[in-house]
Design a protein around this motif. Structure first.
Motif, PDB file in Angstrom:
ATOM      1  N   THR A   1      -6.600   3.444   3.319  1.00  0.00           N
ATOM      2  CA  THR A   1      -6.139   4.059   2.080  1.00  0.00           C
ATOM      3  C   THR A   1      -6.423   5.554   2.122  1.00  0.00           C
ATOM      4  O   THR A   1      -7.373   5.985   2.774  1.00  0.00           O
ATOM      5  CB  THR A   1      -6.854   3.434   0.861  1.00  0.00           C
TER       6      THR A   1
ATOM      7  N   GLY B   1       6.135   6.626   0.471  1.00  0.00           N
ATOM      8  CA  GLY B   1       4.727   6.392   0.769  1.00  0.00           C
ATOM      9  C   GLY B   1       4.076   7.603   1.400  1.00  0.00           C
ATOM     10  O   GLY B   1       4.734   8.446   1.996  1.00  0.00           O
ATOM     11  N   VAL B   2       2.753   7.695   1.306  1.00  0.00           N
ATOM     12  CA  VAL B   2       2.042   8.874   1.800  1.00  0.00           C
ATOM     13  C   VAL B   2       1.516   8.708   3.222  1.00  0.00           C
ATOM     14  O   VAL B   2       1.132   9.689   3.846  1.00  0.00           O
ATOM     15  CB  VAL B   2       0.871   9.248   0.862  1.00  0.00           C
TER      16      VAL B   2
ATOM     17  N   THR C   1     -11.950   4.219  -2.846  1.00  0.00           N
ATOM     18  CA  THR C   1     -11.764   2.839  -2.404  1.00  0.00           C
ATOM     19  C   THR C   1     -12.725   2.496  -1.276  1.00  0.00           C
ATOM     20  O   THR C   1     -13.268   1.391  -1.234  1.00  0.00           O
ATOM     21  CB  THR C   1     -10.314   2.621  -1.943  1.00  0.00           C
TER      22      THR C   1
ATOM     23  N   GLY D   1       0.816  -1.201   0.000  1.00  0.00           N
ATOM     24  CA  GLY D   1       0.000   0.000   0.000  1.00  0.00           C
ATOM     25  C   GLY D   1       0.846   1.245   0.000  1.00  0.00           C
ATOM     26  O   GLY D   1       2.076   1.186  -0.064  1.00  0.00           O
ATOM     27  N   PRO D   2       0.183   2.386   0.119  1.00  0.00           N
ATOM     28  CA  PRO D   2       0.904   3.657   0.036  1.00  0.00           C
ATOM     29  C   PRO D   2       1.454   4.128   1.372  1.00  0.00           C
ATOM     30  O   PRO D   2       1.376   5.298   1.705  1.00  0.00           O
ATOM     31  CB  PRO D   2      -0.182   4.602  -0.474  1.00  0.00           C
ATOM     32  N   PHE D   3       1.999   3.217   2.171  1.00  0.00           N
ATOM     33  CA  PHE D   3       2.562   3.630   3.452  1.00  0.00           C
ATOM     34  C   PHE D   3       4.077   3.609   3.405  1.00  0.00           C
ATOM     35  O   PHE D   3       4.676   2.866   2.634  1.00  0.00           O
ATOM     36  CB  PHE D   3       2.039   2.777   4.610  1.00  0.00           C
ATOM     37  N   ARG D   4       4.664   4.464   4.222  1.00  0.00           N
ATOM     38  CA  ARG D   4       6.127   4.579   4.252  1.00  0.00           C
ATOM     39  C   ARG D   4       6.742   3.406   5.000  1.00  0.00           C
ATOM     40  O   ARG D   4       6.249   2.985   6.042  1.00  0.00           O
ATOM     41  CB  ARG D   4       6.540   5.868   4.947  1.00  0.00           C
TER      42      ARG D   4
ATOM     43  N   ASN E   1       9.538   1.232   0.900  1.00  0.00           N
ATOM     44  CA  ASN E   1       8.795   2.257   0.171  1.00  0.00           C
ATOM     45  C   ASN E   1       8.947   3.598   0.898  1.00  0.00           C
ATOM     46  O   ASN E   1       8.044   4.025   1.605  1.00  0.00           O
ATOM     47  CB  ASN E   1       7.320   1.861   0.068  1.00  0.00           C
TER      48      ASN E   1
ATOM     49  N   ASN F   1      -7.393   7.051  -0.509  1.00  0.00           N
ATOM     50  CA  ASN F   1      -8.307   7.210  -1.631  1.00  0.00           C
ATOM     51  C   ASN F   1      -9.749   6.989  -1.167  1.00  0.00           C
ATOM     52  O   ASN F   1     -10.139   5.874  -0.824  1.00  0.00           O
ATOM     53  CB  ASN F   1      -7.935   6.217  -2.729  1.00  0.00           C
TER      54      ASN F   1
END
Length: 70
Positions: free
Chosen positions: A38, A13-14, A43, A3-6, A10, A40
């Motif tokens: 998320t 990530g946000v 979603t 997912g978009p996690f740091r 990654n 988003n």
């Protein structure tokens, strides 16, 4: 979980990984079967609908035969 996690894998990530972990634990402790973390908003709206449609479809295609056939 991807997912978009740091994280170390990654770094761009946000969402901080600690925030994601707290959200997963909080939603799991509430007994939610579908855990969504998320940034988003779309979603949050589409995933529950997709899960309902998947359950309905599965129920239709796996319905047992009630008639005794030849």
């Amino acid at each position: 979980m991807l997912g978009p996690f740091r994280s170390a894998l990654n770094p761009i990530g946000v969402m901080p990984a600690g925030f994601v972990a707290r959200q997963v634990l909080a939603q799991a402790s509430c007994g939610l079967g579908l855990i969504i973390v998320t940034p988003n908003l779309l979603t949050y709206l589409t995933m529950p609908l997709a899960a309902v449609w998947r359950r309905l479809y599965f129920g239709l295609v796996t319905r047992r035969q009630t008639d005794a056939g030849p």
